[in-house]
Design a protein around this motif. Structure first.
Motif, PDB file in Angstrom:
ATOM      1  N   GLU A 381       3.619  -0.349   5.139  1.00 43.57           N
ATOM      2  CA  GLU A 381       4.311  -1.037   4.033  1.00 43.57           C
ATOM      3  C   GLU A 381       4.655  -0.040   2.930  1.00 43.57           C
ATOM      4  O   GLU A 381       5.719  -0.094   2.314  1.00 43.57           O
ATOM      5  CB  GLU A 381       3.419  -2.136   3.459  1.00 43.57           C
ATOM      6  N   VAL A 383       5.322   3.094   3.176  1.00 43.48           N
ATOM      7  CA  VAL A 383       6.446   3.964   3.536  1.00 43.48           C
ATOM      8  C   VAL A 383       7.753   3.256   3.194  1.00 43.48           C
ATOM      9  O   VAL A 383       8.707   3.873   2.718  1.00 43.48           O
ATOM     10  CB  VAL A 383       6.418   4.303   5.043  1.00 43.48           C
ATOM     11  N   LYS A 384       7.751   1.938   3.407  1.00 37.14           N
ATOM     12  CA  LYS A 384       8.978   1.180   3.170  1.00 37.14           C
ATOM     13  C   LYS A 384       9.367   1.190   1.700  1.00 37.14           C
ATOM     14  O   LYS A 384      10.546   1.119   1.380  1.00 37.14           O
ATOM     15  CB  LYS A 384       8.781  -0.276   3.609  1.00 37.14           C
ATOM     16  N   GLN A 389      10.350   8.761  -0.698  1.00 34.18           N
ATOM     17  CA  GLN A 389      10.413   8.883   0.757  1.00 34.18           C
ATOM     18  C   GLN A 389       9.244   9.688   1.322  1.00 34.18           C
ATOM     19  O   GLN A 389       9.415  10.503   2.226  1.00 34.18           O
ATOM     20  CB  GLN A 389      11.758   9.477   1.190  1.00 34.18           C
TER      21      GLN A 389
ATOM     22  N   ASN B  15      -0.306  -8.771  -0.899  1.00 36.48           N
ATOM     23  CA  ASN B  15      -0.414  -8.615   0.556  1.00 36.48           C
ATOM     24  C   ASN B  15      -1.885  -8.516   0.933  1.00 36.48           C
ATOM     25  O   ASN B  15      -2.694  -8.014   0.168  1.00 36.48           O
ATOM     26  CB  ASN B  15       0.283  -7.338   1.017  1.00 36.48           C
ATOM     27  N   GLY B 230       8.530  -8.869   8.775  1.00 35.77           N
ATOM     28  CA  GLY B 230       8.232  -7.511   8.328  1.00 35.77           C
ATOM     29  C   GLY B 230       6.824  -7.057   8.676  1.00 35.77           C
ATOM     30  O   GLY B 230       6.350  -6.054   8.152  1.00 35.77           O
ATOM     31  N   THR B 287       3.147   6.524  12.923  1.00 35.06           N
ATOM     32  CA  THR B 287       3.378   5.834  11.656  1.00 35.06           C
ATOM     33  C   THR B 287       4.667   6.253  10.964  1.00 35.06           C
ATOM     34  O   THR B 287       5.140   5.589  10.060  1.00 35.06           O
ATOM     35  CB  THR B 287       2.157   6.042  10.733  1.00 35.06           C
ATOM     36  N   PRO B 289       8.762   6.804  10.688  1.00 33.96           N
ATOM     37  CA  PRO B 289       9.879   6.076  11.296  1.00 33.96           C
ATOM     38  C   PRO B 289      10.433   6.764  12.554  1.00 33.96           C
ATOM     39  O   PRO B 289      10.595   6.123  13.590  1.00 33.96           O
ATOM     40  CB  PRO B 289      10.925   6.041  10.187  1.00 33.96           C
ATOM     41  N   PRO B 336       9.253  12.320   7.542  1.00 36.39           N
ATOM     42  CA  PRO B 336      10.605  12.045   7.067  1.00 36.39           C
ATOM     43  C   PRO B 336      11.027  13.061   6.007  1.00 36.39           C
ATOM     44  O   PRO B 336      10.188  13.725   5.393  1.00 36.39           O
ATOM     45  CB  PRO B 336      10.503  10.649   6.469  1.00 36.39           C
ATOM     46  N   ARG B 337      12.322  13.156   5.816  1.00 36.56           N
ATOM     47  CA  ARG B 337      12.837  14.033   4.786  1.00 36.56           C
ATOM     48  C   ARG B 337      12.492  13.424   3.434  1.00 36.56           C
ATOM     49  O   ARG B 337      12.796  12.270   3.163  1.00 36.56           O
ATOM     50  CB  ARG B 337      14.353  14.135   4.926  1.00 36.56           C
ATOM     51  N   VAL B 338      11.840  14.221   2.603  1.00 40.69           N
ATOM     52  CA  VAL B 338      11.440  13.760   1.282  1.00 40.69           C
ATOM     53  C   VAL B 338      12.670  13.738   0.374  1.00 40.69           C
ATOM     54  O   VAL B 338      13.566  14.565   0.525  1.00 40.69           O
ATOM     55  CB  VAL B 338      10.353  14.700   0.721  1.00 40.69           C
ATOM     56  N   PHE B 339      12.705  12.773  -0.550  1.00 45.88           N
ATOM     57  CA  PHE B 339      13.821  12.678  -1.501  1.00 45.88           C
ATOM     58  C   PHE B 339      14.011  14.019  -2.215  1.00 45.88           C
ATOM     59  O   PHE B 339      13.053  14.559  -2.772  1.00 45.88           O
ATOM     60  CB  PHE B 339      13.525  11.571  -2.521  1.00 45.88           C
TER      61      PHE B 339
END
Lengths: 529, 347
Positions: A381, A383-384, A389, B15, B230, B287, B289, B336-339
């Motif tokens: 969650e 990560v989303k 990012q 949550n 989700g 974990t 994407p 993932p590519r970081v911002f």
């Protein structure tokens, strides 16, 4: 809510949280009373603490400099009202760890008399940007959005071209409405400040980024822009999504440009300033006034009459609460800033500082006590929602196991601590807390390493110096011996010569010892080295 | 006035792991009902047996570890594990095997590694593999679907079979039990029969085994619910099923007489259940994407490889367990590519 054209870009993640803005917007802006006693921390900004230029017992006038910037990255501090300095001492301050720090305490004389102020620079477009920056430095202006970085330093473009000036009017955190109030009531100041900033950094255009949950502020600013016929100033309405007011997020929303990781907006030709800072700049330049007051939101179910106040810096929070009708009895938690990035205060006796944008006296329902954390199930969650990012679940894992190299491999320092990850975490893990822990540990490690390096260099230099002195002594002795040898070879009494030689040796030794530099000299030498 | 100090953020979105697990359980209901419809009460009894055992075991281990058992037991994760294991078991499996499997999942695979969040392997699948290796005969002897035998075994006899052994059913047992379609296909192919010949048998429906082929749809329904809510990401199920279909399709295209057509793979065995409910177990899966796409796809390929060339008829458990081992490595290489990441930051 009117429909605004959607900006072309949207940052990853973020949250749609209930804004809770209307509570504090129901009442108009009011002036808070000046308290009998004001406490002014010498450090209300990023950088070194200011140095006091007044002494206990001194009479001060409103706007008079009481502490000056002690370094390039530091900020001036002015007396917010007239009165007498009664103390310069450690006082508890608004700090996440509940620390104390040096403060100047002023007893107000109730007259609120101004000191002689510098001339307004009405025609700022003709002024030298360096003079304008000097004015900002004098006025002690720092980023009022929360970062409290000295504005004259931030506007120093060091030869880089600024194409776009962005005024951050997003105010994306729930509960906070001080910027909204400011824009509704004083749109002219915001625009004036923006134009001054634009002139200082010679930006080609100005973009004002604002969330669509502030239609009144949008209308007020737009009206001001239209009356002045400013073509180069554009208002960009962005959808309400936390954290759109994050500097890098807003820049991306408005321009589609990503500020490089661990870099500054200046690297991509952008300068970003908060609206309240902009208004303070207008005050300093157009009216010659230092930064001695600001608009503060007081809200939450714990406050009887939530609203916004113009507050003199140094006022105790308790006084402001009283001004808003006092506590409701539901007040359970006191937060400075927003509920996502603000920090909890242990007491309401702390003074308002330049960075205080909002105080939330929250009820148990608004801000429940943290639930017990359970283990991470890597649901993703976080990560989303992460606007940077990152992989918060991995960062958590490495921070928890103190594997700080790995946290840096996973770009820990790109974390803006917005708290989105912890907000959605089904395991209730205080993720941001772990990241802060890892960051501080890494910084502490670096400091230790720096110290160790320094000690090692000193030691090496010390060894080298001893060796050099020994070599020099040997060389001198050798020369003397040679000279003596020549002499004795030339003839004369060998006994006398031997005594002479012995005495010379002693003298040489003494001389060598005398030459040994004193510890102070050695340190100087090492510094030079 | 004084206030307590806590760390930001001060808001929590509400949550909870319990609601995540609760939704998974809810999503399992349609598929479970379908299994019950085709295979009778054994399915339900297995779920109950495994569930009670798992929760009791979790409670006991946490007591032994001197932890408060309530938070862990009430998060429903043990129930999810037990339920998934039970669905993978033959409906008339002797009760003590179900019990041993459930204990193995919770005590050895989950709690000995530290409980929820710390297990490197999917507990349900590890337990399934354990049972399959330990009791291969019992574990591969399934009931025939009711569409073949006319009706399901009554509750009374089901209970007897589970608790006293299938011998009490006498000759009836041989009539109502048999190999799973995957097993059947495998055996017949090993006898060098052509697919067209194999499919003459009455056990086949349109896609896979008669009856069997419709169970997957109900799990698919539950899986789509989880994606919509989700709870799981589409990446693992989609990449796993796509990879399985793709590789099965390639082999089928080359030689359709020795390789069953792709839909057979999809609607036989645990492919759909595995794709939506098992491979997506977040604790043991990849974990990131991109990593999830790779992870899912490799499970799909392994399922095909093990079904086609391996020693066991179904392969989801082994494929998932193998990829559990690879997950940390996949995560490492698929950050993932970081911002704002600069070009040179990513080699």
């Amino acid at each position: 809510m009117p429909d605004y054209p959607k900006p072309a870009w949207d940052f990853h993640g973020g949250l749609h949280i209930d804004g809770h803005k209307s509570e504090s917007l129901a009442t108009p802006l009011r002036e808070a009373k000046i308290p009998a006693s004001l406490t002014l921390p010498l450090q209300q900004h990023i950088g070194l603490a200011a140095e006091p230029v007044v002494q206990v017992g001194d009479e001060v006038l409103k706007g008079q400099l009481i502490a000056r910037a002690s370094d390039y990255v530091s900020a001036n501090l002015h007396a917010p009202t007239s009165g007498r300095v009664t103390e310069i001492a450690e006082r508890p301050i608004a700090h996440p760890s509940g620390l104390s720090a040096q403060c100047v305490v002023i007893q107000s004389d109730g007259q609120d008399r101004w000191t002689e102020l510098p001339e307004p620079i009405a025609d700022f477009r003709e002024a030298d940007p360096a003079d304008l920056r000097e004015r900002l430095r004098w006025a002690g202006i720092v980023g009022l959005g929360g970062a409290v970085f000295p504005t004259n330093v931030k506007t120093n473009t060091t030869g880089r071209t600024v194409d776009t000036l962005i005024i951050n009017a997003a105010e994306c955190e729930p509960y906070i409405t001080c910027d909204d109030r400011l824009m509704r009531d004083h749109p002219g100041d915001v625009i004036d400040g923006a134009l001054i900033l634009q002139h200082i950094v010679s930006a080609a255009r100005v973009l004002i980024g604002i969330e669509d949950n502030k239609p009144e502020a949008i209308a007020a600013l737009q009206a001001d822009i239209d009356t002045r016929g400013l073509d180069e100033v554009k208002l960009v309405v962005v959808p309400s999504k936390y954290p759109s007011g994050g500097e890098k997020q807003l820049i991306y929303l408005l321009t589609g440009i990503e500020v490089p990781s661990r870099g500054l907006p200046l690297e991509v030709g952008i300068l970003c300033q908060n609206v309240a800072t902009s208004a303070a700049i207008a005050d300093a330049v157009l009216r010659g006034r230092p930064l001695i007051s600001r608009i503060v939101t007081l809200t939450g179910k714990g406050i009887r009459q939530p609203g916004n106040l113009r507050v003199t810096i140094g006022t105790p929070i308790r006084d402001l609460v009283e001004e808003m009708g006092g506590y409701t009895g539901q007040a359970h938690r006191l937060i400075m800033g927003g509920p996502m990035m603000g920090f909890a205060l242990g007491s309401d006796e702390l003074p308002v500082v330049k960075g205080s944008n909002c105080f939330i006296a929250a009820s148990r329902e608004e801000i429940p006590d943290p639930l017990a954390a359970s283990p991470c199930i890597r649901c993703g969650e976080c990560v989303k929602v992460c606007p940077a990012q990152l992989l918060p679940q991995q960062l958590y894992w490495y921070a928890r196991s103190r594997d700080f190299d790995k946290t840096q491999d996973h770009s820990l320092f790109d974390c803006i601590e917005c708290g989105c990850c912890a907000y959605v975490c089904p395991a209730n893990i205080p993720l941001v807390h772990y990241y802060r822990f890892a960051k501080t540990e890494i910084w502490a490690g670096e400091r230790e390493r720096g110290k160790a390096d320094h000690a090692r260099r000193r030691h090496e230099f010390h060894e080298a110096r001893l060796k050099r002195l020994e070599e020099e002594r040997q060389a001198r002795l050798r020369k003397k011996k040679e000279a003596l040898g020549k002499k004795s070879a030339a003839g004369g009494d060998p006994k006398k010569a031997a005594i002479e030689a012995a005495m010379k040796r002693v003298a040489a030794k003494k001389a060598a010892q005398g030459q040994e530099p004193s510890p102070e000299q050695a340190r100087d030498q090492e510094k030079e080295a | 006035m004084h206030f307590p100090i806590t760390s930001s953020p001060h808001l929590q979105g509400g949550n909870a792991i319990r609601s995540v697990m609760g939704q998974v359980l809810l999503a399992l209901v349609p598929g479970t009902v379908a299994l019950w419809w085709y295979f009778g009460w054994g399915v339900v009894i297995n779920v109950a047996l495994a569930g009670v055992t798992a929760v009791a075991a979790e409670w006991l281990v946490l007591k032994l570890r001197k932890r408060d058992p309530w938070p862990a037991v009430s998060d429903l994760s043990a129930l999810v594990t037990a339920w998934l294991l039970a669905l993978a078991l033959p409906p008339l499996l002797p009760w003590w095997q179900t019990l041993v499997g459930s204990l193995f999942a919770i005590v050895l695979v989950k709690q000995l590694f530290g409980g929820i969040g710390f297990n490197p392997f999917n507990p349900a699948m590890a337990a399934y593999a354990f049972l399959l290796i330990s009791f291969p005969a019992d574990m591969t002897h399934w009931l025939q679907p009711s569409v073949l035998t006319g009706e399901n075994l009554p509750l009374q006899e089901t209970l007897q079979a589970i608790f006293q052994g299938t011998a009490v059913l006498g000759a009836q047992w041989d009539a109502i039990s048999g190999a799973t379609p995957l097993d059947h296909m495998r055996t017949e192919l090993s006898r060098n029969l052509m697919i067209s010949e194999i499919r003459q048998s009455p056990v086949w429906g349109d896609f896979g085994g008669l009856g069997w082929e419709w169970v997957g749809n109900w799990f698919l329904l539950g899986g789509l619910f989880l994606i919509w809510r989700g709870v799981i990401s589409w990446r693992i199920p989609v990449s796993m099923l796509a990879a399985l279909l793709l590789i099965a399709g390639m082999f089928w295209a080359v030689d359709p007489q020795t390789h069953p057509f792709p839909a057979f793979h999809l609607f036989s065995g645990a492919a759909i259940l595995g794709a939506f409910f098992i491979a997506t177990d977040p604790v043991s899966a990849s974990t990131t994407p991109r990593g999830q796409l790779i992870y899912g796809a490799l499970i799909g390929l392994l399922v095909f490889a093990i079904r086609t060339w391996g020693g066991y008829p179904d392969a989801v458990a082994f494929a998932v367990l193998l990829m559990n081992m690879a997950a940390p490595t996949i995560d490492h290489y698929t950050q993932p590519r970081v911002f704002g990441a600069r070009e040179e930051d990513h080699g």
